[in-house]
Design an enzyme around this catalytic site. Sequence first.
Site, short mmCIF file in Angstrom:
data_model
loop_
_atom_site.label_atom_id
_atom_site.label_comp_id
_atom_site.label_asym_id
_atom_site.label_seq_id
_atom_site.Cartn_x
_atom_site.Cartn_y
_atom_site.Cartn_z
N GLY A 33 37.52 26.69 43.08
CA GLY A 33 37.26 25.26 43.11
C GLY A 33 35.78 24.97 43.26
O GLY A 33 34.95 25.86 43.12
N ASN A 34 35.46 23.72 43.50
CA ASN A 34 34.06 23.34 43.73
C ASN A 34 34.01 22.23 44.77
O ASN A 34 35.03 21.75 45.24
CB ASN A 34 33.40 22.92 42.40
CG ASN A 34 34.05 21.71 41.79
OD1 ASN A 34 33.98 20.62 42.32
ND2 ASN A 34 34.73 21.91 40.66
N ARG A 35 32.79 21.85 45.15
CA ARG A 35 32.61 20.96 46.30
C ARG A 35 32.63 19.47 45.94
O ARG A 35 32.27 18.64 46.77
CB ARG A 35 31.30 21.28 47.01
CG ARG A 35 31.29 22.64 47.66
CD ARG A 35 30.04 22.79 48.52
NE ARG A 35 29.87 24.15 48.98
CZ ARG A 35 30.50 24.66 50.05
NH1 ARG A 35 31.33 23.91 50.73
NH2 ARG A 35 30.28 25.91 50.40
#
Length: 235
Positions: A33-35
């Site tokens: 995932g990412n932030r």
Amino acid sequence: GSPEAPLFPLAGRTVTISAGGTREPLDPVRFLGNRSSGKQGVALAEAARDAGATVRLVAAHMEVPAPAGVDVVSVETALQLRDAMLSAAAGSDVVIMAAAVADFRPADVSGTKIKKRDGHADPVVSLVRNPDILHELVTVRDAGGTSQLVVGFAAETGDAHGDVLEYAAEKLKRKGCDLLVVNHVGSDKVFGQDHNSVVILSRAGSEPQSASGTKHDVAAVVIDRIGAELSRVFP
Ligand code: CTP
Ligand code: CA
């Protein structure tokens, strides 16, 4: 704005917005995932709604709730986001790609939970590239011959080979979108924060437009600019 500025500049327009960060599965319980928090995309959806638009929000993972008064389609992966955006974009006057799309996904997704196994080599994750959704949206728009406005977002840091605006200008060209909203990213900036500082670049080559403040303030400037572009391009 000017005294004659309309109260609902996007009345009668349909605006499709992607928001949040995609999640690319490794197995049934794990993902890459990412932030991205989804805050900027949600602020854009609210600003477009408040400007009178019909808003379609394609929401990848978000840390904030979707706003009231918009149609929401929830997705997980880049491939799902692509399908949802291509169908929502059909018939939209404006398409905004504010989502953080994973550039790569795991080449293989295990149908069962990946286990540690003593005496066996630890797993290595191979990645494959995801499609460039923004570029595809522009290609579909151009093939359809409509005057839909396509807007991208970019986070750039600049490095030894180029500064933020040089990289952003290259990206605008490569993507072919009408407007590119560029965030200058530092290690502590943008992701999950309430404040933002952006420059809006246009393919038509007008002067870069700066905006800063809360993500709500930035969204208002971007939506204003979109309203101005729409009334110029197809009143
Ligand atoms: N984007 C997209 N599909 C992808 C990757 C990005 O539609 N597979 C969109 C993003 O939503 C954003 C814009 O493209 O609107 C720019 O994203 P960015 O990550 O800055 O661009 P990339 O082409 O992925 O370039 P980079 O290698 O710098 O990450
Ligand atoms: Ca990227």
